[in-house]
Design an enzyme around this catalytic site. Structure first.
Site, PDB file in Angstrom:
ATOM      1  N   LEU B  15       0.823  -1.213   0.000  1.00 43.36           N
ATOM      2  CA  LEU B  15       0.000   0.000   0.000  1.00 43.36           C
ATOM      3  C   LEU B  15       0.856   1.262   0.000  1.00 43.36           C
ATOM      4  O   LEU B  15       0.549   2.226  -0.695  1.00 43.36           O
ATOM      5  CB  LEU B  15      -0.926   0.010   1.218  1.00 43.36           C
ATOM      6  N   HIS B 238       0.391 -10.425  18.483  1.00 42.93           N
ATOM      7  CA  HIS B 238      -1.061 -10.617  18.563  1.00 42.93           C
ATOM      8  C   HIS B 238      -1.347 -11.845  19.426  1.00 42.93           C
ATOM      9  O   HIS B 238      -0.702 -12.865  19.263  1.00 42.93           O
ATOM     10  CB  HIS B 238      -1.616 -10.797  17.144  1.00 42.93           C
ATOM     11  N   ARG B 299      -5.363  -6.860  24.467  1.00 40.04           N
ATOM     12  CA  ARG B 299      -4.449  -7.712  23.697  1.00 40.04           C
ATOM     13  C   ARG B 299      -3.112  -7.991  24.376  1.00 40.04           C
ATOM     14  O   ARG B 299      -2.662  -9.120  24.418  1.00 40.04           O
ATOM     15  CB  ARG B 299      -4.127  -7.060  22.360  1.00 40.04           C
TER      16      ARG B 299
HETATM   17  C1  LIG Z   1      -2.439 -11.001   9.037  1.00 42.43           C
HETATM   18  C2  LIG Z   1      -2.370  -9.514   9.097  1.00 42.43           C
HETATM   19  C3  LIG Z   1      -3.542  -8.773   9.179  1.00 42.43           C
HETATM   20  C4  LIG Z   1      -3.487  -7.381   9.218  1.00 42.43           C
HETATM   21  N1  LIG Z   1      -4.660  -6.672   9.286  1.00 42.43           N
HETATM   22  C5  LIG Z   1      -4.619  -5.319   9.307  1.00 42.43           C
HETATM   23  C6  LIG Z   1      -5.839  -4.572   9.326  1.00 42.43           C
HETATM   24  O1  LIG Z   1      -6.933  -5.118   9.324  1.00 42.43           O
HETATM   25  N2  LIG Z   1      -5.742  -3.218   9.339  1.00 42.43           N
HETATM   26  C7  LIG Z   1      -4.547  -2.573   9.313  1.00 42.43           C
HETATM   27  O2  LIG Z   1      -4.542  -1.339   9.312  1.00 42.43           O
HETATM   28  N3  LIG Z   1      -3.377  -3.263   9.285  1.00 42.43           N
HETATM   29  C8  LIG Z   1      -3.389  -4.618   9.273  1.00 42.43           C
HETATM   30  N4  LIG Z   1      -2.196  -5.309   9.250  1.00 42.43           N
HETATM   31  C9  LIG Z   1      -0.931  -4.589   9.050  1.00 42.43           C
HETATM   32  C10 LIG Z   1      -0.765  -4.168   7.571  1.00 42.43           C
HETATM   33  O3  LIG Z   1      -1.278  -5.169   6.750  1.00 42.43           O
HETATM   34  C11 LIG Z   1       0.690  -3.933   7.156  1.00 42.43           C
HETATM   35  O4  LIG Z   1       1.332  -3.161   8.110  1.00 42.43           O
HETATM   36  C12 LIG Z   1       0.764  -3.198   5.808  1.00 42.43           C
HETATM   37  O5  LIG Z   1       0.040  -3.901   4.842  1.00 42.43           O
HETATM   38  C13 LIG Z   1       2.192  -2.958   5.348  1.00 42.43           C
HETATM   39  O6  LIG Z   1       2.160  -2.377   4.049  1.00 42.43           O
HETATM   40  P1  LIG Z   1       3.487  -1.844   3.357  1.00 42.43           P
HETATM   41  O7  LIG Z   1       3.069  -1.137   2.127  1.00 42.43           O
HETATM   42  O8  LIG Z   1       4.284  -1.082   4.335  1.00 42.43           O
HETATM   43  O9  LIG Z   1       4.331  -3.130   3.011  1.00 42.43           O
HETATM   44  P2  LIG Z   1       3.976  -4.530   2.305  1.00 42.43           P
HETATM   45  O10 LIG Z   1       2.575  -4.627   1.888  1.00 42.43           O
HETATM   46  O11 LIG Z   1       4.539  -5.564   3.181  1.00 42.43           O
HETATM   47  O12 LIG Z   1       4.822  -4.466   0.987  1.00 42.43           O
HETATM   48  C14 LIG Z   1       6.225  -4.547   0.979  1.00 42.43           C
HETATM   49  C15 LIG Z   1       6.701  -4.505  -0.439  1.00 42.43           C
HETATM   50  O13 LIG Z   1       8.105  -4.407  -0.460  1.00 42.43           O
HETATM   51  C16 LIG Z   1       8.650  -5.346  -1.343  1.00 42.43           C
HETATM   52  N5  LIG Z   1       9.998  -5.626  -0.863  1.00 42.43           N
HETATM   53  C17 LIG Z   1      10.392  -6.003   0.373  1.00 42.43           C
HETATM   54  N6  LIG Z   1      11.722  -6.080   0.435  1.00 42.43           N
HETATM   55  C18 LIG Z   1      12.197  -5.738  -0.776  1.00 42.43           C
HETATM   56  C19 LIG Z   1      13.509  -5.624  -1.358  1.00 42.43           C
HETATM   57  N7  LIG Z   1      14.607  -5.862  -0.650  1.00 42.43           N
HETATM   58  N8  LIG Z   1      13.596  -5.277  -2.656  1.00 42.43           N
HETATM   59  C20 LIG Z   1      12.485  -5.028  -3.399  1.00 42.43           C
HETATM   60  N9  LIG Z   1      11.248  -5.101  -2.900  1.00 42.43           N
HETATM   61  C21 LIG Z   1      11.105  -5.455  -1.612  1.00 42.43           C
HETATM   62  C22 LIG Z   1       7.683  -6.486  -1.373  1.00 42.43           C
HETATM   63  O14 LIG Z   1       7.794  -7.230  -2.555  1.00 42.43           O
HETATM   64  C23 LIG Z   1       6.360  -5.727  -1.271  1.00 42.43           C
HETATM   65  O15 LIG Z   1       5.959  -5.300  -2.555  1.00 42.43           O
HETATM   66  C24 LIG Z   1      -2.237  -6.705   9.212  1.00 42.43           C
HETATM   67  C25 LIG Z   1      -1.067  -7.452   9.152  1.00 42.43           C
HETATM   68  C26 LIG Z   1      -1.128  -8.839   9.115  1.00 42.43           C
HETATM   69  C27 LIG Z   1       0.150  -9.590   9.123  1.00 42.43           C
END
Ligand SMILES: Cc1cc2nc3c(=O)[nH]c(=O)nc-3n(C[C@H](O)[C@H](O)[C@H](O)COP(=O)(O)OP(=O)(O)OC[C@H]3O[C@@H](n4cnc5c(N)ncnc54)[C@H](O)[C@@H]3O)c2cc1C
Ligand code: FES
Lengths: 266, 590
Positions: B15, B238, B299
């Site tokens: 995201l 969690h 929690r």
């Molecule tokens: C089971 C679960 C349920 C959740 N539910 C909720 C919820 O209901 N509400 C809420 O607000 N939050 C929730 N969270 C937390 C939330 O989902 C995450 O914090 C959030 O989606 C992280 O998004 P991001 O864009 O930071 O990274 P991510 O979505 O993890 O994306 C990381 C990106 O980086 C890329 N990447 C990583 N390392 C490298 C590298 N070295 N080189 C190139 N690319 C790389 C990956 O390919 C990916 O595209 C939940 C988490 C989990 C685990």
């Protein structure tokens, strides 16, 4: 409280092993070979944990040292769509495929793993499925928003519309519907059920509908919705139970209507 | 001279990354988007619950100021307040935008957005799309990026891994060094600014609720290149996850909300099937210890109690780290409300939780800590920005449910335009800007690994790392244990030098890529452990029985880890508390 004493969880020593035969291929052009592994059984194992176990000790049943198996996986909870492969010959998601359901009635049957057959092999069980993402461009599977600045709320949408759109939006791009489709091949150039379902999803969106005609034209003619032979394999194999055949027939109708309209406009 | 069209690299397509890409493309910049997995398969798909924004569509008198206060209070006052204030203020507009992009949010009969209540608030502030909100949001942004891609504004490098930043002689970022995960080719790519959106670091704990690629490797590489890593010790665990052979899958709090009960057998070796163990032979430890709140204690308390039962009382089921979460006694009407999550359990465990008690254990879930950024999302390395779970801002010592998805989009929306602004006034680089040297450094590391004649299996080292971190650096922390953990990490780093790859090939070598990441995981593990060791207080997710109280005088401070002489050096920075005066965070009265 005293310092917590942690021991590595001990698994019930069942002594049982699972036999896994993996179809492997080092490079896209290399010949395929099958390697067999014996993995210590533990309750609730899934196929991705079996593959992880092989990585810990990559040795075949003949005692030959080999390499960890290449495969795609990320979420491990059947939502990212990465891990589709052929398990006992059937297209399934490896992370939600439980060993206990795959070893036959006596629990001793060998499990076979192979890459999806309709996509180019990258290595071992990893295949190149980028064709799906290209198809999504072809049908403009997006809402063409004016911009990301604050333009106020979206149009209202009745729950009934949301309830129809939501299941289609659950598609995880695993490509299993394409793998199992007899029409998905080089001869037809068929885009496959997933793409057609996404076109329907965006045609149903109040703002996405502005591109409706373009999407229908993209699905007309060769490789489009007409290629479907209604084998219905897709809807049975879809791990997310998308209403795929319904989407195809709806879109088939809309494409036809569009073609008639376009004909008289000429 | 400033670049004509700024060229920005975004690393990560969850995201946060996709949000940044969209803003840059819209502003006329050129973006190269790098991701290990196809961006549509990023970890953000896993989020189920929803996304917060104070739209007050339920007539409850909710407001962005209340959302602001809940977030700061929930984070135990460790978050800098300015970005939290900005994020909560933008919440409603972000939800409207997502709605306009076609996210199938649940609706009220009038066709408006529906909202539900989540932890840490009294208001129905969480918008949701069925039980797959993260998936739906990620897809909406992915579709917008695909649109920009088809118009030539975005170039995707999926299946490429970021290895490091390219820094010039003045320490200014001039691009990235990355590796193609098929051909294993190492290359540098020029950029005027880069944005790191690489998500969480669950893999450092072995098993977690995170996805496989959440290793924190990119953040760690930057830390080793001079970026500050902040509040690393704040890790959210969690209480109820389904222990799995390969990962811990989340079991939502709603199971307890509907009346689910947590228990263990009086005799840990009780051989009877769980459902046939009579009431008298069961220990409902939460109900016994917290007669008032029972199974619905907050929690962090539930998490700590389950941990105690398993590791201190040695009462886990069959000697394993698991307790029962039982919904089998509930009425069919109540079970129906839990349909979605019960299906997940059934699918992955193979047992029907309507009949058989579920086996659960707390699971590492989220990192509040991350790369230090200023209020423009820029790290201390000029030209390196960060957003999403990879940065440390917003959540302080504890994240509220459904606030992460919002913070990811907010962070990306700030980082994108700020990176553009920065890039437009960037002086041209001298010489090659450090590209050749960085490529050589990474290539040398690769050949060291490939030619190493050692004996250590990287997957076994990883297993030991995970066990050490889970034991000492999650729920309950002791200084002696943390010292032991650090010694273990030093030992593992040492043994790493003796690693032997069973696969030395140069095509789609996933274990080689993993082994590279392992080095970075070990380094970041030390940051987490050291931060926890030095923070002699209890705050949010960080709990030390020997220091049970929050100590604002000494520790109302951001932990800043810098990589000095091969080890983390910790300093502290004042927290921005200009809007809300810190007050005690009391669970018992909630
Ligand atoms: C089971 C679960 C349920 C959740 N539910 C909720 C919820 O209901 N509400 C809420 O607000 N939050 C929730 N969270 C937390 C939330 O989902 C995450 O914090 C959030 O989606 C992280 O998004 P991001 O864009 O930071 O990274 P991510 O979505 O993890 O994306 C990381 C990106 O980086 C890329 N990447 C990583 N390392 C490298 C590298 N070295 N080189 C190139 N690319 C790389 C990956 O390919 C990916 O595209 C939940 C988490 C989990 C685990
Ligand atoms: S790993 Fe994501 S669907 Fe299997």
């Amino acid at each position: 409280m005293a310092a917590a004493e942690v021991t590595t969880p001990k698994h019930p020593a069942s002594g049982r092993t699972i036999t896994v035969k993996v179809k492997r291929q080092r490079t896209p052009d290399a010949a395929a070979v099958t390697e067999t592994f014996a993995i210590p059984y533990r309750p609730n194992m899934n196929i991705t944990s079996v593959l992880g176990e092989i990585a810990l000790n990559p040795t075949t049943t003949e005692g030959k040292g080999t390499t960890p198996i290449a495969y795609d996986a990320n979420c491990l909870e059947e939502i990212c769509g990465s891990c589709a492969m052929l398990i006992n010959g059937k297209a399934m998601m490896a992370c939600s495929a439980l060993v206990d359901k795959l070893t036959g009635p006596d629990g001793n049957g060998a499990i076979t793993l192979a890459p999806l057959s309709k996509f180019p092999v990258v290595r071992d069980l990893a295949v190149d499925r980028s064709v799906l993402f290209e198809n999504l461009k072809r049908v403009k599977a997006w809402v063409p928003v004016d911009g990301t600045y604050d333009l106020g709320p979206a149009p209202r949408q009745f729950p009934q519309v949301q309830e129809q759109r939501y299941p289609l939006s659950n598609c995880i791009s695993c490509t299993i519907c394409m793998e199992v489709c007899p029409q998905f091949n080089d001869a037809t150039g068929f885009v496959g059920a997933a793409t057609i379902a996404q076109a329907k999803l965006f045609n149903m969106d109040p703002s996405g509908a502005v591109l409706k005609e373009e999407r229908l034209r993209a699905l007309a003619g060769g490789g489009g919705v007409q290629e479907c032979s209604f084998a219905q394999n897709c809807v049975q194999a879809c791990p997310k139970q998308l209403p795929l055949t319904e989407a195809i027939s709806d879109m088939g109708r809309d494409v036809f209507v569009q073609q008639v309209k376009d004909f008289f406009r000429r | 001279m400033a670049a004509a069209t700024p060229r920005i690299i975004v690393v990560g397509g969850g995201l946060a990354g996709l949000s940044a890409v969209i803003k840059i493309a819209e502003a006329g910049g050129k973006v190269d988007l790098f991701s290990i997995v196809p961006v549509k398969r990023s970890h953000s798909v896993c989020a189920q619950g929803g996304i917060n924004a104070a739209k007050d569509l339920k007539g409850e008198g909710d407001s962005v100021l209340k959302h602001f206060d809940d977030t700061v209070y929930g984070g135990d006052f460790l978050a800098n307040q300015t970005p939290v204030k900005n994020m909560t203020a933008q919440g409603p507009a972000i939800i409207d935008l997502l709605d306009r992009m076609g996210v199938p949010f649940n609706r009220t009969p009038e066709g408006l957005l529906d909202f539900r209540r989540f932890g840490g608030t009294l208001y129905q502030r969480t918008a949701f799309a069925g039980a797959t909100t993260g998936q739906q949001l990620l897809y909406a942004l992915d579709e917008q990026v695909r649109r920009h891609e088809s118009e030539g504004k975005v170039t995707k490098y999926e299946g490429w891994e970021f290895l490091s930043a390219v820094l010039d002689d003045n320490g200014v970022c001039r691009g990235i060094c990355a590796m193609d995960l098929r051909s294993m080719e190492v290359r540098t790519f020029p950029a005027d600014a880069i944005i790191i959106c690489t998500g969480g670091n669950g893999a450092i704990f072995g098993k977690s609720t995170n996805s496989v690629v959440c290793t924190g490797s990119a953040q760690s590489a930057l830390y080793q290149q001079g970026a500050f890593y902040s509040n690393g010790e704040f890790i959210q665990v969690h209480p109820t996850a389904i222990p799995g052979e390969d990962k811990l899958r989340l079991m939502s709090e709603s199971a307890r909300g509907e009346g689910g009960r947590v228990w263990v057998p009086n005799d840990k070796h009780d051989k009877r099937a769980a459902q046939s163990i009579p009431e008298g032979d069961r220990w409902y430890f939460l109900e016994e210890k917290y007669p008032k709140y029972g199974n619905l204690v907050p929690r962090d308390i539930a998490t700590r109690e389950i941990f105690k039962v398993v590791y201190e009382d040695d009462r886990g089921i069959d000697g394993q780290p698991m307790v029962y979460l039982d919904v089998s006694h509930l009425s069919p009407e109540r079970l129906n409300k839990l349909e979605g999550i019960l299906e997940i359990y059934e699918k992955f465990v193979g047992d029907d939780p309507r009949k058989v008690p579920m086996k659960i254990f707390p699971g590492m879930h989220y990192t509040m800590g991350g790369l230090w950024v200023d209020f423009q999302q820029q790290t201390n390395i000029p030209g390196v920005f960060a957003a999403g779970e990879a940065d440390y801002s917003i959540h302080g010592a504890n994240r509220l449910g459904a606030n992460s998805l919002l913070s990811c989009i907010y962070g990306g929306f700030v980082a994108g335009p700020e990176a553009m602004k920065y890039a437009t006034s960037l002086p041209a680089q001298a010489g090659d800007g450090g590209h050749a040297a960085e490529k050589q450094r990474q290539t040398e590391f690769n050949s060291m690994l490939l030619n190493n004649p050692g004996t250590e299996n990287p997957f076994k080292l990883w297993r030991e790392l995970g066990e050490t971190m889970t034991k000492h650096a999650t729920i309950v922390r002791y200084n002696a244990g943390l010292d032991e953990a650090d010694a273990k990490l030093v030992e593992l780093l040492d043994r790493y030098r003796n690693v032997n790859l069973s696969d030395k090939s140069q095509w789609a070598n996933t274990s080689f890529a993993f082994t590279r990441q392992l080095w970075n995981m070990l380094q970041l593990g030390r940051v987490i452990v050291k931060g926890a060791r030095l923070r002699d207080e209890s705050r949010g997710a960080h709990y030390k029985p020997a220091f049970e109280k929050r100590d604002d005088e000494r520790f109302l401070k951001t932990t800043m880890a810098a990589f000095k002489d091969g080890a983390p050096e910790i300093t502290y920075q004042e927290v921005d508390t200009q809007f809300i005066t810190p007050r005690p965070r009391v669970y018992t009265s909630t």
